[in-house]
Design an enzyme around this catalytic site. Structure first.
Site, mmCIF file in Angstrom:
data_model
loop_
_atom_site.group_PDB
_atom_site.id
_atom_site.type_symbol
_atom_site.label_atom_id
_atom_site.label_comp_id
_atom_site.label_asym_id
_atom_site.label_seq_id
_atom_site.Cartn_x
_atom_site.Cartn_y
_atom_site.Cartn_z
ATOM 1 N NE ARG A 1 -9.380 12.024 -5.642
ATOM 2 C CZ ARG A 1 -8.825 12.096 -6.665
ATOM 3 N NH1 ARG A 1 -9.423 13.000 -7.426
ATOM 4 N NH2 ARG A 1 -7.789 11.388 -6.930
ATOM 5 C CB SER B 1 -2.207 2.929 -3.766
ATOM 6 O OG SER B 1 -2.565 4.026 -3.328
ATOM 7 C CB ALA B 2 -7.296 3.443 -2.517
ATOM 8 C CB SER B 3 -3.744 7.131 -4.119
ATOM 9 O OG SER B 3 -3.281 8.345 -4.661
ATOM 10 C CE LYS B 4 -9.946 7.037 -9.612
ATOM 11 N NZ LYS B 4 -11.156 7.774 -9.934
ATOM 12 C CG ASN B 5 -3.448 12.265 -6.672
ATOM 13 O OD1 ASN B 5 -3.402 12.947 -7.806
ATOM 14 N ND2 ASN B 5 -4.422 12.268 -5.633
ATOM 15 C CB THR C 1 -0.091 10.978 1.880
ATOM 16 O OG1 THR C 1 -0.315 9.677 1.627
ATOM 17 C CG2 THR C 1 0.965 11.090 0.961
ATOM 18 C CG ASP D 1 -1.588 0.924 1.408
ATOM 19 O OD1 ASP D 1 -2.213 1.571 0.600
ATOM 20 O OD2 ASP D 1 -1.785 1.799 2.397
ATOM 21 C CG LEU D 2 1.667 5.709 -1.917
ATOM 22 C CD1 LEU D 2 3.220 5.189 -2.276
ATOM 23 C CD2 LEU D 2 1.250 6.295 -3.099
ATOM 24 C CG ASP D 3 -1.884 7.559 0.555
ATOM 25 O OD1 ASP D 3 -0.774 8.226 0.112
ATOM 26 O OD2 ASP D 3 -2.751 7.321 -0.113
ATOM 27 C CD GLU E 1 -3.552 -1.666 2.940
ATOM 28 O OE1 GLU E 1 -3.642 -0.851 3.818
ATOM 29 O OE2 GLU E 1 -3.875 -1.588 1.750
ATOM 30 C CG ASP E 2 -1.881 2.619 6.414
ATOM 31 O OD1 ASP E 2 -2.259 2.097 5.440
ATOM 32 O OD2 ASP E 2 -2.064 3.645 6.693
ATOM 33 C CE LYS F 1 -5.757 -1.028 -1.143
ATOM 34 N NZ LYS F 1 -4.473 -0.386 -0.465
ATOM 35 C CE LYS G 1 -4.424 7.576 9.090
ATOM 36 N NZ LYS G 1 -3.620 7.261 10.196
ATOM 37 N N GLY G 2 -7.386 4.479 3.572
ATOM 38 C CA GLY G 2 -7.689 3.345 2.849
ATOM 39 C C GLY G 2 -9.054 3.468 1.920
ATOM 40 C CB VAL G 3 -12.016 5.315 2.545
ATOM 41 C CG1 VAL G 3 -13.172 5.765 2.124
ATOM 42 C CG2 VAL G 3 -12.093 4.280 3.822
HETATM 43 C C1 BG6 Z 1 -5.717 5.934 -0.115
HETATM 44 C C2 BG6 Z 1 -5.660 6.888 1.166
HETATM 45 O O1 BG6 Z 1 -4.461 5.556 -0.123
HETATM 46 O O2 BG6 Z 1 -6.129 6.740 -1.252
HETATM 47 C C3 BG6 Z 1 -7.105 7.438 1.391
HETATM 48 O O3 BG6 Z 1 -5.429 6.110 2.381
HETATM 49 C C4 BG6 Z 1 -7.460 8.236 0.217
HETATM 50 O O4 BG6 Z 1 -6.979 8.180 2.605
HETATM 51 C C5 BG6 Z 1 -7.404 7.237 -1.150
HETATM 52 O O5 BG6 Z 1 -8.814 8.789 0.256
HETATM 53 C C6 BG6 Z 1 -7.478 7.919 -2.416
HETATM 54 O O6 BG6 Z 1 -6.549 8.922 -2.606
HETATM 55 P P1 BG6 Z 1 -6.722 10.072 -3.900
HETATM 56 O O7 BG6 Z 1 -5.213 10.275 -3.859
HETATM 57 O O8 BG6 Z 1 -6.905 9.207 -5.180
HETATM 58 O O9 BG6 Z 1 -7.490 11.087 -3.473
HETATM 59 MG MG MG Z 2 -2.612 3.300 3.525
#
Ligand code: BG6
Ligand code: MG
Length: 216
Positions: A50, A115-119, A18, A10-12, A170-171, A146, A46-48
């Site tokens: 956007r 990771s769930a993040s799009k960034n 972050t 996982d990233l964040d 994973e955190d 997730k 966290k992990g949820v």
């Molecule tokens: C997860 C974070 O890694 O990415 C969440 O733990 C965040 O807090 C999710 O909402 C989505 O991230 P992003 O960068 O796409 O807004």
């Molecule tokens: Mg995380």
């Protein structure tokens, strides 16, 4: 004899912290909407995804918005968040993360980001770790968040390994559940009382080693 062929990170909260930037951006939005949003509430994000994070904040404030308004609010929050992550540097890599990635690769263990993040690409480029991942699966590649295991299963598939040969780091509770549902081993990064379902829980990747990996 260990059968572990791949580690999925996982990233964040695992590679970088972050959460503080997510919090600042969501807090700014919540303030504008007149919603009381605390650091304690931020734990729930966290992990949820956007979209789901915004829904949780709107629920906290008993505020209703149309889908179009929600889209606009999520974009506004993300613009502020991107402004902050664009200033990140390698100094923000969490202790032991780079070293453990290098250790895995030197031992012939494949590495993936899940990771769930799009960034995630922006963050990995800013902290200079992109080259240590064989494959990157993030919020841009999955349709189910997730605790659905999609993000980790796609990572395993891209690496050409089966779930039983993977260890997830994973955190977030949702991430630990996703790994278990996906049939993978999981190392929780954080507190045992929160991530108790994981095979083991450690405080950070600086506490990880190949020996621990092989004993999972
Ligand atoms: C997860 C974070 O890694 O990415 C969440 O733990 C965040 O807090 C999710 O909402 C989505 O991230 P992003 O960068 O796409 O807004
Ligand atoms: Mg995380």
């Amino acid at each position: 004899m260990s059968t572990i062929k791949a580690c999925i990170f996982d990233l964040d909260g695992v590679i970088v912290d972050t959460a503080v930037y997510h919090y600042k951006a969501w807090k700014r939005l919540a303030d504008e909407l007149g919603i009381n949003f605390t650091e304690h509430d931020n734990e729930r994000l966290k992990g949820v995804s956007r979209v789901r994070s915004l829904e949780i904040i709107l629920e906290l404030g008993h505020v209703t918005k149309t889908p179009e308004e929600q889209q606009e609010l999520a974009t506004r929050k993300n613009d502020w968040y991107v402004e902050m992550i664009n200033r990140m540097t390698p100094a923000e890599i969490l202790p032991g993360a780079k070293e453990f990635l290098e250790t895995c690769r030197a031992a012939g263990i494949k590495t993936a980001l899940g990771s769930a993040s799009k960034n995630s690409s922006t963050i990995l480029n800013k902290i200079g770790l992109s080259h240590l991942f064989d494959t990157i699966v993030d919020g841009n590649h999955v349709s189910k968040a997730k605790p659905d295991p999609e993000v980790f299963l796609k990572g395993a598939e891209a690496l050409g390994v089966i779930p039983a040969e993977c260890v997830v780091f994973e955190d977030a509770i949702a991430g630990v559940e996703a790994a278990i549902i996906g049939g993978m081993k999981v190392v929780g990064i954080g507190l045992p009382e929160v991530l108790g379902e994981a095979n083991i829980v450690i405080s950070g990747l600086d506490k990880m080693s190949l020996e621990i990996l092989r004993e999972l």
